[in-house]
Design an enzyme around this catalytic site. Structure first.
Site, PDB file in Angstrom:
ATOM      1  N   TYR A 119      36.938  37.843  47.598  1.00  0.00           N
ATOM      2  CA  TYR A 119      36.735  36.468  47.151  1.00  0.00           C
ATOM      3  C   TYR A 119      36.013  36.445  45.810  1.00  0.00           C
ATOM      4  O   TYR A 119      36.447  35.754  44.870  1.00  0.00           O
ATOM      5  CB  TYR A 119      35.938  35.687  48.194  1.00  0.00           C
ATOM      6  N   SER A 125      34.373  29.629  41.313  1.00  0.00           N
ATOM      7  CA  SER A 125      33.278  29.485  42.270  1.00  0.00           C
ATOM      8  C   SER A 125      32.005  30.065  41.657  1.00  0.00           C
ATOM      9  O   SER A 125      32.061  30.927  40.770  1.00  0.00           O
ATOM     10  CB  SER A 125      33.613  30.253  43.557  1.00  0.00           C
TER      11      SER A 125
END
Length: 254
Positions: free
Chosen positions: A152, A139
């Site tokens: 995350y 990401s």
């Protein structure tokens, strides 16, 4: 350019995973689609079958190392794997409260251990096959730790660094490795977000960018470009300055 014919995708029941499944659902292609939600997975599988692909539907929890190993081995026995996409992952939610102990461990388990459980057996199989390609879903959040999503960001940073390192390690074995670092893509994960998502993209467009990047064997597939450049600039700032800016950004729940 290399066009894969047999593709194994985790997290294939929604979002980017589902879009990638449909992207590769061409006549003659063999798809192994893995996911936890059997109903959504059935829907995606049916759509891919209608497009002419040979589809094998796998209800799979990527945190189960034994199950992952068994399913990947069985898939390769049916049709030698050309491409494995370690896509399964979860986010930290909407940021309305700090990540709990259980939530932190779940995010790390799925986003990091789930990738390891998918990629490690694939490496051994592809070494035996003499070729292959591995794609790891990271990401843009991997480039900078954000106070709104510590686990995350950490999990995505870990798999990005690992994947980029593996690329050099596995070249001698004729195994290609690409790391994917998308920005905001419309999915079940982003649907619950209550904060601005700059340059948010449709999953079908994201899948096309990823597919073309993999065909060119790009080391890092990052998009959208304006967001990628902004993130790189932000990550390059001195910590005190990036922290100053982070403290003044809107909360995820606003």
């Amino acid at each position: 350019m290399t066009i894969p014919k047999t593709i194994f995708i985790t997290g294939a029941s929604s979002g980017i995973g589902a879009a990638l499944a449909k992207y590769y659902a061409n006549p003659g292609n063999v798809l192994f689609l893995a996911g936890r939600n059997s109903a959504r997975l059935q829907t995606i599988s049916d759509q891919c079958i209608q497009r002419g692909a040979d589809v094998h539907q796998l209800q799979l929890d990527v945190t189960d190392q034994t199950a992952c190993n068994q399913e990947i081995v069985k898939a390769n026995q049916l049709s030698k794997l050309d491409l494995v996409i370690a896509n399964a992952g979860i986010s930290g939610g909407t940021g309305e409260q700090d990540e709990s102990d259980n939530q932190t461990r779940e995010i790390i388990d799925i986003n990091l251990n789930g990738v390891l459980n998918t990629v490690l057996p694939s490496i051994e199989i592809m070494k035996s096959n003499g070729q292959g390609q591995i794609a790891i879903m990271s990401s843009l959040a991997s480039f900078k730790g954000l106070p709104s999503a510590p686990a995350y960001c950490a999990s995505k940073a870990a798999v990005r660094t690992w994947g980029e390192s593996l690329r050099g390690t596995l070249k001698k074995s004729n195994i290609k490795v690409s790391v994917i670092t998308p920005g905001f893509v419309k999915s079940g994960i982003t649907a619950v977000n209550k904060f601005p998502m700059p340059f948010i993209m449709e999953s079908t467009k994201a899948a096309a960018i990823i597919g073309k990047g993999l065909e060119r064997n790009k080391a890092r597939i990052s998009f959208p470009k304006p967001m990628y450049l902004t993130v790189l600039f932000f990550a390059a700032l001195p910590l005190y300055l990036s922290e100053f800016i982070s403290d003044r950004l809107p909360n995820k729940n606003t």
